[in-house]
Design an enzyme around this catalytic site. Structure first.
Site, PDB file in Angstrom:
ATOM      1  N   GLY A  27       9.807  -2.927 -22.770  1.00 60.27           N
ATOM      2  CA  GLY A  27       8.705  -1.816 -22.542  1.00 60.27           C
ATOM      3  C   GLY A  27       8.289  -1.553 -23.976  1.00 60.27           C
ATOM      4  N   VAL A  57       9.083  -5.382 -41.343  1.00 58.44           N
ATOM      5  CA  VAL A  57       9.666  -6.789 -41.442  1.00 58.44           C
ATOM      6  C   VAL A  57       8.817  -7.674 -42.204  1.00 58.44           C
ATOM      7  CG1 VAL A  57      10.546  -8.536 -40.034  1.00 58.44           C
ATOM      8  CG2 VAL A  57      10.946  -6.433 -39.506  1.00 58.44           C
ATOM      9  N   ARG A 101       7.780 -10.073 -19.748  1.00 61.42           N
ATOM     10  CA  ARG A 101       9.018 -10.607 -19.168  1.00 61.42           C
ATOM     11  C   ARG A 101       9.113 -11.975 -19.194  1.00 61.42           C
ATOM     12  NH1 ARG A 101      11.462  -6.697 -16.006  1.00 61.42           N
ATOM     13  NH2 ARG A 101      10.549  -4.770 -15.586  1.00 61.42           N
ATOM     14  N   ASP A 146      18.099  -2.368 -24.753  1.00 66.17           N
ATOM     15  CA  ASP A 146      19.284  -3.072 -24.496  1.00 66.17           C
ATOM     16  C   ASP A 146      19.066  -4.467 -23.538  1.00 66.17           C
ATOM     17  OD1 ASP A 146      18.380  -2.106 -21.987  1.00 66.17           O
ATOM     18  OD2 ASP A 146      20.510  -0.991 -21.372  1.00 66.17           O
ATOM     19  N   GLY A 147      17.939  -4.664 -22.892  1.00 67.50           N
ATOM     20  CA  GLY A 147      17.867  -6.043 -22.146  1.00 67.50           C
ATOM     21  C   GLY A 147      17.429  -7.042 -23.168  1.00 67.50           C
ATOM     22  N   THR A 173      12.440   1.962 -28.056  1.00 64.09           N
ATOM     23  CA  THR A 173      12.309   2.480 -26.523  1.00 64.09           C
ATOM     24  C   THR A 173      12.273   3.909 -26.621  1.00 64.09           C
ATOM     25  OG1 THR A 173      13.571   2.836 -24.643  1.00 64.09           O
ATOM     26  CG2 THR A 173      15.126   2.463 -26.508  1.00 64.09           C
ATOM     27  N   ASP A 222      12.956   6.020 -24.547  1.00 67.58           N
ATOM     28  CA  ASP A 222      14.102   6.975 -23.764  1.00 67.58           C
ATOM     29  C   ASP A 222      15.248   7.337 -24.650  1.00 67.58           C
ATOM     30  OD1 ASP A 222      12.973   6.684 -21.331  1.00 67.58           O
ATOM     31  OD2 ASP A 222      13.960   4.697 -20.793  1.00 67.58           O
ATOM     32  N   ASP A 274      18.088   6.020 -25.600  1.00 63.99           N
ATOM     33  CA  ASP A 274      19.276   5.591 -24.553  1.00 63.99           C
ATOM     34  C   ASP A 274      20.190   4.275 -25.116  1.00 63.99           C
ATOM     35  OD1 ASP A 274      17.396   3.478 -24.224  1.00 63.99           O
ATOM     36  OD2 ASP A 274      17.694   3.589 -21.868  1.00 63.99           O
ATOM     37  N   ARG A 322       0.686  24.143 -18.446  1.00 67.65           N
ATOM     38  CA  ARG A 322       1.064  25.576 -18.534  1.00 67.65           C
ATOM     39  C   ARG A 322      -0.205  26.701 -18.487  1.00 67.65           C
ATOM     40  NH1 ARG A 322       5.348  28.189 -18.945  1.00 67.65           N
ATOM     41  NH2 ARG A 322       6.920  26.952 -19.781  1.00 67.65           N
ATOM     42  N   MET A 360       9.502  10.449 -18.142  1.00 69.36           N
ATOM     43  CA  MET A 360      10.420   9.219 -18.121  1.00 69.36           C
ATOM     44  C   MET A 360      11.789   9.399 -18.357  1.00 69.36           C
ATOM     45  SD  MET A 360       8.170   5.897 -19.469  1.00 69.36           S
ATOM     46  CE  MET A 360       6.796   5.233 -18.345  1.00 69.36           C
ATOM     47  N   ARG A 402      15.080   7.331 -16.747  1.00 65.42           N
ATOM     48  CA  ARG A 402      15.886   6.839 -15.508  1.00 65.42           C
ATOM     49  C   ARG A 402      17.173   7.062 -15.461  1.00 65.42           C
ATOM     50  NH1 ARG A 402      14.518   0.737 -14.897  1.00 65.42           N
ATOM     51  NH2 ARG A 402      16.436   0.784 -16.604  1.00 65.42           N
ATOM     52  N   HIS A 451       3.106   6.542 -17.685  1.00 64.30           N
ATOM     53  CA  HIS A 451       2.988   5.469 -18.588  1.00 64.30           C
ATOM     54  C   HIS A 451       2.153   6.092 -20.092  1.00 64.30           C
ATOM     55  CE1 HIS A 451       4.537   2.496 -16.038  1.00 64.30           C
ATOM     56  NE2 HIS A 451       5.123   2.070 -16.959  1.00 64.30           N
TER      57      HIS A 451
END
Length: 328
Positions: A15, A27, A76, A107-108, A130, A132, A134, A159, A174, A176, A258
């Site tokens: 993602g 880089v 993918r 991580d994937g 990412t 997230d 995570d 609000r 987001m 998950r 998204h």
């Protein structure tokens, strides 16, 4: 800095997240500074299998530090999950004279890189990209800060409507498997309640909290819900439950979706990406591999990718306590 590495590839995978372009830029320009060839791989592992490479120089990455998404695209790639697909990717890398690569993703993407290294002993360094936040082994991932600011800005606007119509809004964000965005955004935007996967609030406690808010004089409320929260099947079921048990509330749901991934990266993410990109190239030229660039205590670090994948980030318990106090 002596090294046999003469040509490095860089690509984005999984993602998209704000800051990926800034990392690519870092880089490429670090390679240019250190007199190392740099190639970009378009469309992640799919492009690697197809040999979709483009030579990059310092001028190739002009004016991208401020852009969201990824100019290198992402896709993918089921073929890379197979041994045959990874062999095709390896052949393309060797054909192009590439000696190592930097993968920017989650991580994937890191799992794919590790498997590739295991089979071909090919030098790899990862940069965590990412929203997230995570990935274990780094305090922040690229894109988290930007996504957080996007969510807080959206909640601020919601609000305005909630206050104008005395409504209760469930705002789904987001997350998950982790609630970092929800918890931080909830505190930052002054939400009355935050629902995250790591903390099972329970339906009854949620109702009690909303009752207290109403009794204390609040005419409107915001509840931030991480998409992976386990209290209800989904945020719409939560809405129906509250409407049934607390008919005094006029309840609405807003799913940010998204939009949280898009937009220009924050200054924090731009600086972090620049620092991580430099470290990634330097690590490769020092003969290092199977490591992820991270940040801990404001210092750029290197952390084993396999441990980053296996580990689990922990929610900030102090921030949970602050959230409870602020919702009074």
């Amino acid at each position: 800095m002596g090294s046999k590495i003469k040509r490095i590839a860089v690509f984005t995978s999984g993602g998209d997240s704000p800051g990926m372009n800034a990392a690519v830029r870092s880089v490429v320009r670090t390679c240019a500074f250190l007199k190392v060839d740099c190639l970009a791989v378009y469309r992640g592992y799919q492009g690697m299998i197809e040999g979709d490479f483009v030579t990059m120089d310092a001028r190739s990455v002009n004016n991208i530090i401020n852009k969201g998404g990824t100019i290198l695209k992402s896709a993918r790639c089921d073929d890379f999950r197979t041994k045959e697909g990874r062999k095709m990717a390896y052949d393309q890398l060797i054909k192009a004279g590439i000696d190592a690569f930097v993968v920017i993703g989650g991580d994937g993407s890191f799992r794919g890189a590790l498997k590739f290294n295991e089979e071909y002993n090919f030098p790899i360094i990862g940069i965590p990209g990412t929203i997230d936040n995570d990935i274990f082994g780094t305090r922040y991932t690229l894109g988290f800060d930007t996504a957080l600011n996007t969510v807080v800005e959206a909640i601020d606007k919601i609000r305005d409507t909630a206050s104008s119509h005395n409504r209760l809004f469930f705002v789904e964000v987001m997350g998950r498997d982790v609630g970092h965005i929800a918890l931080n955004a909830g505190v930052g935007a002054g939400a009355e309640e935050v629902l995250i996967p790591e903390l099972d609030l329970g339906l009854e406690r949620l109702l009690d909290s909303l009752k207290r808010s109403k009794k204390s004089g609040k005419s409107s409320s915001i509840v931030v819900v991480a998409e992976g929260d386990k209290i209800g099947k989904n945020v719409f079921e939560l809405k129906e439950y509250v409407e049934e048990h607390l008919p005094i509330y006029d309840v609405r749901v807003s799913v940010l979706g998204h939009m949280q991934r898009g937009g220009a990266p924050s200054a924090f993410d731009r600086v972090l990406a620049s620092r991580m990109g430099v470290k990634a190239v330097e690590a490769i030229l020092e003969g290092k591999s199977n490591l992820m660039v991270g940040i801990m205590d404001s210092k750029i670090t290197l952390y084993p990718i396999d441990e980053a994948i296996m580990g689990h980030t922990k929610i900030d318990k102090e921030l949970i306590r602050v959230s409870d106090i602020m919702s009074t």
